[in-house]
Design a protein around this motif. Structure first.
Motif, PDB file in Angstrom:
ATOM      1  N   ARG A  17      29.149  49.518  60.932  1.00 37.76           N
ATOM      2  CA  ARG A  17      28.883  50.358  62.099  1.00 37.76           C
ATOM      3  C   ARG A  17      30.177  50.773  62.788  1.00 37.76           C
ATOM      4  O   ARG A  17      30.280  51.866  63.351  1.00 37.76           O
ATOM      5  CB  ARG A  17      27.964  49.632  63.092  1.00 37.76           C
ATOM      6  N   ALA A  18      31.174  49.911  62.745  1.00 37.58           N
ATOM      7  CA  ALA A  18      32.474  50.272  63.321  1.00 37.58           C
ATOM      8  C   ALA A  18      33.121  51.386  62.500  1.00 37.58           C
ATOM      9  O   ALA A  18      33.740  52.305  63.040  1.00 37.58           O
ATOM     10  CB  ALA A  18      33.393  49.051  63.377  1.00 37.58           C
ATOM     11  N   VAL A  19      32.953  51.308  61.163  1.00 39.26           N
ATOM     12  CA  VAL A  19      33.471  52.365  60.299  1.00 39.26           C
ATOM     13  C   VAL A  19      32.775  53.681  60.612  1.00 39.26           C
ATOM     14  O   VAL A  19      33.403  54.734  60.710  1.00 39.26           O
ATOM     15  CB  VAL A  19      33.271  51.995  58.809  1.00 39.26           C
ATOM     16  N   GLN A  20      31.444  53.629  60.791  1.00 35.37           N
ATOM     17  CA  GLN A  20      30.696  54.835  61.136  1.00 35.37           C
ATOM     18  C   GLN A  20      31.160  55.402  62.474  1.00 35.37           C
ATOM     19  O   GLN A  20      31.286  56.618  62.649  1.00 35.37           O
ATOM     20  CB  GLN A  20      29.196  54.516  61.197  1.00 35.37           C
ATOM     21  N   ASP A  21      31.437  54.522  63.427  1.00 35.72           N
ATOM     22  CA  ASP A  21      31.852  54.963  64.765  1.00 35.72           C
ATOM     23  C   ASP A  21      33.186  55.695  64.717  1.00 35.72           C
ATOM     24  O   ASP A  21      33.341  56.762  65.319  1.00 35.72           O
ATOM     25  CB  ASP A  21      31.951  53.760  65.708  1.00 35.72           C
ATOM     26  N   ILE A  22      34.169  55.145  63.977  1.00 38.13           N
ATOM     27  CA  ILE A  22      35.464  55.821  63.935  1.00 38.13           C
ATOM     28  C   ILE A  22      35.375  57.119  63.142  1.00 38.13           C
ATOM     29  O   ILE A  22      36.095  58.079  63.430  1.00 38.13           O
ATOM     30  CB  ILE A  22      36.580  54.913  63.363  1.00 38.13           C
ATOM     31  N   THR A  23      34.473  57.161  62.149  1.00 43.04           N
ATOM     32  CA  THR A  23      34.276  58.408  61.405  1.00 43.04           C
ATOM     33  C   THR A  23      33.764  59.499  62.325  1.00 43.04           C
ATOM     34  O   THR A  23      34.252  60.632  62.318  1.00 43.04           O
ATOM     35  CB  THR A  23      33.278  58.193  60.252  1.00 43.04           C
ATOM     36  N   GLU A  24      32.762  59.160  63.140  1.00 41.73           N
ATOM     37  CA  GLU A  24      32.201  60.142  64.068  1.00 41.73           C
ATOM     38  C   GLU A  24      33.212  60.546  65.134  1.00 41.73           C
ATOM     39  O   GLU A  24      33.305  61.717  65.507  1.00 41.73           O
ATOM     40  CB  GLU A  24      30.943  59.568  64.714  1.00 41.73           C
ATOM     41  N   SER A  25      33.967  59.571  65.635  1.00 46.69           N
ATOM     42  CA  SER A  25      34.959  59.871  66.679  1.00 46.69           C
ATOM     43  C   SER A  25      36.070  60.771  66.145  1.00 46.69           C
ATOM     44  O   SER A  25      36.487  61.723  66.823  1.00 46.69           O
ATOM     45  CB  SER A  25      35.560  58.561  67.215  1.00 46.69           C
ATOM     46  N   PHE A  26      36.555  60.461  64.932  1.00 42.75           N
ATOM     47  CA  PHE A  26      37.615  61.271  64.344  1.00 42.75           C
ATOM     48  C   PHE A  26      37.118  62.684  64.067  1.00 42.75           C
ATOM     49  O   PHE A  26      37.826  63.664  64.314  1.00 42.75           O
ATOM     50  CB  PHE A  26      38.113  60.612  63.055  1.00 42.75           C
ATOM     51  N   THR A  27      35.886  62.795  63.588  1.00 43.99           N
ATOM     52  CA  THR A  27      35.290  64.109  63.350  1.00 43.99           C
ATOM     53  C   THR A  27      35.201  64.901  64.641  1.00 43.99           C
ATOM     54  O   THR A  27      35.569  66.082  64.694  1.00 43.99           O
ATOM     55  CB  THR A  27      33.891  63.963  62.729  1.00 43.99           C
ATOM     56  N   ALA A  28      34.716  64.263  65.700  1.00 46.50           N
ATOM     57  CA  ALA A  28      34.572  64.944  66.991  1.00 46.50           C
ATOM     58  C   ALA A  28      35.926  65.409  67.526  1.00 46.50           C
ATOM     59  O   ALA A  28      36.044  66.505  68.083  1.00 46.50           O
ATOM     60  CB  ALA A  28      33.900  64.014  68.007  1.00 46.50           C
ATOM     61  N   LEU A  29      36.953  64.595  67.327  1.00 47.74           N
ATOM     62  CA  LEU A  29      38.287  64.970  67.795  1.00 47.74           C
ATOM     63  C   LEU A  29      38.816  66.168  67.022  1.00 47.74           C
ATOM     64  O   LEU A  29      39.405  67.091  67.601  1.00 47.74           O
ATOM     65  CB  LEU A  29      39.240  63.784  67.642  1.00 47.74           C
ATOM     66  N   LEU A  30      38.592  66.201  65.701  1.00 47.00           N
ATOM     67  CA  LEU A  30      39.029  67.344  64.905  1.00 47.00           C
ATOM     68  C   LEU A  30      38.313  68.617  65.324  1.00 47.00           C
ATOM     69  O   LEU A  30      38.917  69.689  65.387  1.00 47.00           O
ATOM     70  CB  LEU A  30      38.775  67.069  63.415  1.00 47.00           C
ATOM     71  N   VAL A  31      37.021  68.497  65.619  1.00 45.90           N
ATOM     72  CA  VAL A  31      36.256  69.662  66.095  1.00 45.90           C
ATOM     73  C   VAL A  31      36.810  70.140  67.430  1.00 45.90           C
ATOM     74  O   VAL A  31      36.976  71.343  67.657  1.00 45.90           O
ATOM     75  CB  VAL A  31      34.757  69.304  66.220  1.00 45.90           C
ATOM     76  N   GLN A  32      37.114  69.201  68.298  1.00 49.39           N
ATOM     77  CA  GLN A  32      37.662  69.563  69.610  1.00 49.39           C
ATOM     78  C   GLN A  32      39.009  70.270  69.484  1.00 49.39           C
ATOM     79  O   GLN A  32      39.354  71.126  70.307  1.00 49.39           O
ATOM     80  CB  GLN A  32      37.809  68.314  70.477  1.00 49.39           C
ATOM     81  N   MET A  35      31.978  71.355  59.657  1.00 48.41           N
ATOM     82  CA  MET A  35      31.861  70.881  58.277  1.00 48.41           C
ATOM     83  C   MET A  35      33.221  70.525  57.710  1.00 48.41           C
ATOM     84  O   MET A  35      33.386  69.511  57.016  1.00 48.41           O
ATOM     85  CB  MET A  35      31.179  71.940  57.409  1.00 48.41           C
ATOM     86  N   GLU A  36      34.222  71.342  57.992  1.00 50.41           N
ATOM     87  CA  GLU A  36      35.579  71.047  57.535  1.00 50.41           C
ATOM     88  C   GLU A  36      36.078  69.735  58.151  1.00 50.41           C
ATOM     89  O   GLU A  36      36.748  68.939  57.487  1.00 50.41           O
ATOM     90  CB  GLU A  36      36.520  72.196  57.888  1.00 50.41           C
ATOM     91  N   ALA A  37      35.739  69.512  59.415  1.00 50.09           N
ATOM     92  CA  ALA A  37      36.139  68.272  60.088  1.00 50.09           C
ATOM     93  C   ALA A  37      35.458  67.063  59.443  1.00 50.09           C
ATOM     94  O   ALA A  37      36.075  66.009  59.262  1.00 50.09           O
ATOM     95  CB  ALA A  37      35.786  68.346  61.568  1.00 50.09           C
ATOM     96  N   ARG A  38      34.189  67.211  59.074  1.00 47.13           N
ATOM     97  CA  ARG A  38      33.465  66.112  58.434  1.00 47.13           C
ATOM     98  C   ARG A  38      34.084  65.773  57.083  1.00 47.13           C
ATOM     99  O   ARG A  38      34.234  64.600  56.730  1.00 47.13           O
ATOM    100  CB  ARG A  38      31.993  66.474  58.271  1.00 47.13           C
ATOM    101  N   VAL A  39      34.439  66.799  56.317  1.00 46.66           N
ATOM    102  CA  VAL A  39      35.055  66.570  55.011  1.00 46.66           C
ATOM    103  C   VAL A  39      36.402  65.875  55.175  1.00 46.66           C
ATOM    104  O   VAL A  39      36.712  64.903  54.467  1.00 46.66           O
ATOM    105  CB  VAL A  39      35.220  67.897  54.250  1.00 46.66           C
ATOM    106  N   LEU A  40      37.214  66.369  56.101  1.00 50.58           N
ATOM    107  CA  LEU A  40      38.544  65.786  56.294  1.00 50.58           C
ATOM    108  C   LEU A  40      38.442  64.343  56.769  1.00 50.58           C
ATOM    109  O   LEU A  40      39.188  63.467  56.303  1.00 50.58           O
ATOM    110  CB  LEU A  40      39.333  66.628  57.307  1.00 50.58           C
ATOM    111  N   ALA A  41      37.509  64.064  57.688  1.00 49.17           N
ATOM    112  CA  ALA A  41      37.322  62.696  58.157  1.00 49.17           C
ATOM    113  C   ALA A  41      36.849  61.791  57.023  1.00 49.17           C
ATOM    114  O   ALA A  41      37.308  60.649  56.884  1.00 49.17           O
ATOM    115  CB  ALA A  41      36.315  62.672  59.306  1.00 49.17           C
ATOM    116  N   CYS A  42      35.952  62.299  56.195  1.00 52.21           N
ATOM    117  CA  CYS A  42      35.439  61.524  55.060  1.00 52.21           C
ATOM    118  C   CYS A  42      36.564  61.149  54.103  1.00 52.21           C
ATOM    119  O   CYS A  42      36.636  60.015  53.619  1.00 52.21           O
ATOM    120  CB  CYS A  42      34.354  62.328  54.347  1.00 52.21           C
ATOM    121  N   LEU A  43      37.457  62.084  53.830  1.00 57.31           N
ATOM    122  CA  LEU A  43      38.587  61.807  52.939  1.00 57.31           C
ATOM    123  C   LEU A  43      39.548  60.796  53.567  1.00 57.31           C
ATOM    124  O   LEU A  43      40.117  59.951  52.865  1.00 57.31           O
ATOM    125  CB  LEU A  43      39.327  63.109  52.620  1.00 57.31           C
TER     126      LEU A  43
END
Length: 241
Positions: free
Chosen positions: A87-102, A108-116
Motif C-alpha cells: 500500500r505504501a508503494v501504491q501511495d507513492i505511485t499515486e503521489s508521483f503521478t499526481a505531481l507529474l500531472v501538476q 496517461m503519460e504521467a502514469r506510464v512514467l511513474a510506473c517505469l
C-alpha cells in the motif's frame, strides 16, 4: 495521525490553506495528514487555483456512488519485494503521478512514467504496462510516443525477440533540464531584445530587462546542476550518451 476519508471540514481547511498560499506539506501538518493526501485531493478537484471545498465534496460523493455501482478492478501492486509495504508503494505511485500531472504532463503519460520509475528494472514492455495500468494498448502506444519525443524514455529491443521495452535511465532528468535550459536561454535572449526595442529606461523595457537578468541566473543554476550531475554519473561509470 487520523485516518479515513477527508471530511467536509477537512476540505474547508484545505481550501482555506490554499487561499493563504500554504504548501501541501503545511496544510497536511495542520490536518495531521500526509502531504501526498492533500496533493491528490487538490489535483483531482481543480488544482490549487480551482479547488473549492463544496465542489470537491460533491465530486467525491459522485465518485463513491459510481464505484459502488461498478466496482473497479483491483490495481496490481508490482515490485513490492524487498519487504516493501504494497500500500505504501501504491501511495507513492499515486503521489508521483499526481505531481507529474501538476507539472503539466498529461495524465496517461504521467502514469506510464511513474510506473517505469517504480519498476526496479526501470524498463517494461508495452504488454507489461497494459497489464499494470489496466489500459488499452493504444493508450500505452500514444503515451510512450510522447515521452520518447520528450526524451523521457528510450526504446530497446529484447535480445532475440521482436518485442520492445521502454526504459528510463539516470540521464532522464539531465535531458529534461537541458530542454529547460534551452527554453530559458531563448526566453532570456528574447527578453533582452524586447528591452532594447522598448527602451531599457521605459517601464516595459525595464520589466523585460529585469526578466532577462533573472532568466540568466536560472540558466547559470541549470548549467551548474547539469555539470555536477554529469560528474556524479561519470563517477558511477554511467554511460551518458
Amino acid at each position: 495521525m487520523p485516518g479515513g476519508r477527508l471530511t467536509d471540514e477537512d476540505r474547508e481547511r484545505i481550501a482555506a490553506g490554499l487561499a493563504e498560499g500554504l504548501g501541501y506539506a503545511e496544510i497536511g501538518r495542520r490536518l495531521e495528514r500526509p502531504a501526498s493526501t492533500i496533493m491528490r485531493e487538490v489535483t483531482r478537484n481543480g488544482g490549487p487555483d480551482g479547488y473549492r471545498a463544496e465542489a470537491a465534496q460533491q465530486d467525491t460523493r459522485h465518485r463513491a456512488r459510481r464505484q459502488k455501482q461498478t466496482p473497479p478492478p483491483v490495481p496490481s501492486l508490482p515490485d513490492v519485494g524487498y519487504g516493501r509495504d504494497p500500500r505504501a508503494v501504491q501511495d507513492i505511485t499515486e503521489s508521483f503521478t499526481a505531481l507529474l500531472v501538476q507539472q503539466g504532463l498529461p495524465r496517461m503519460e504521467a502514469r506510464v512514467l511513474a510506473c517505469l520509475h517504480i519498476a526496479d528494472a526501470g524498463a517494461l514492455t508495452a504488454a507489461e504496462l497494459v497489464a499494470r495500468l489496466r489500459v488499452s494498448p493504444a493508450s500505452i502506444s500514444h503515451a510512450v510516443a510522447f515521452l520518447e519525443q520528450q526524451g523521457m524514455l528510450q526504446r530497446e529491443r529484447l535480445p532475440g525477440e521482436r518485442r520492445e521495452r521502454y526504459v528510463i535511465d539516470d540521464g532522464i532528468w539531465l535531458r529534461n533540464l537541458l530542454a529547460g535550459l534551452q527554453m530559458t536561454q531563448a526566453l532570456a535572449a528574447e527578453s533582452r531584445r524586447s528591452a532594447a526595442v522598448l527602451g531599457a529606461a521605459t517601464p516595459a523595457g525595464a520589466r523585460f530587462e529585469s526578466s532577462a537578468e533573472l532568466l540568466d541566473l536560472v540558466s547559470d543554476a541549470f548549467r551548474q546542476a547539469m555539470d555536477k550531475w554529469r560528474q556524479i554519473l561519470a563517477a558511477r561509470g554511467v554511460d551518458q550518451d
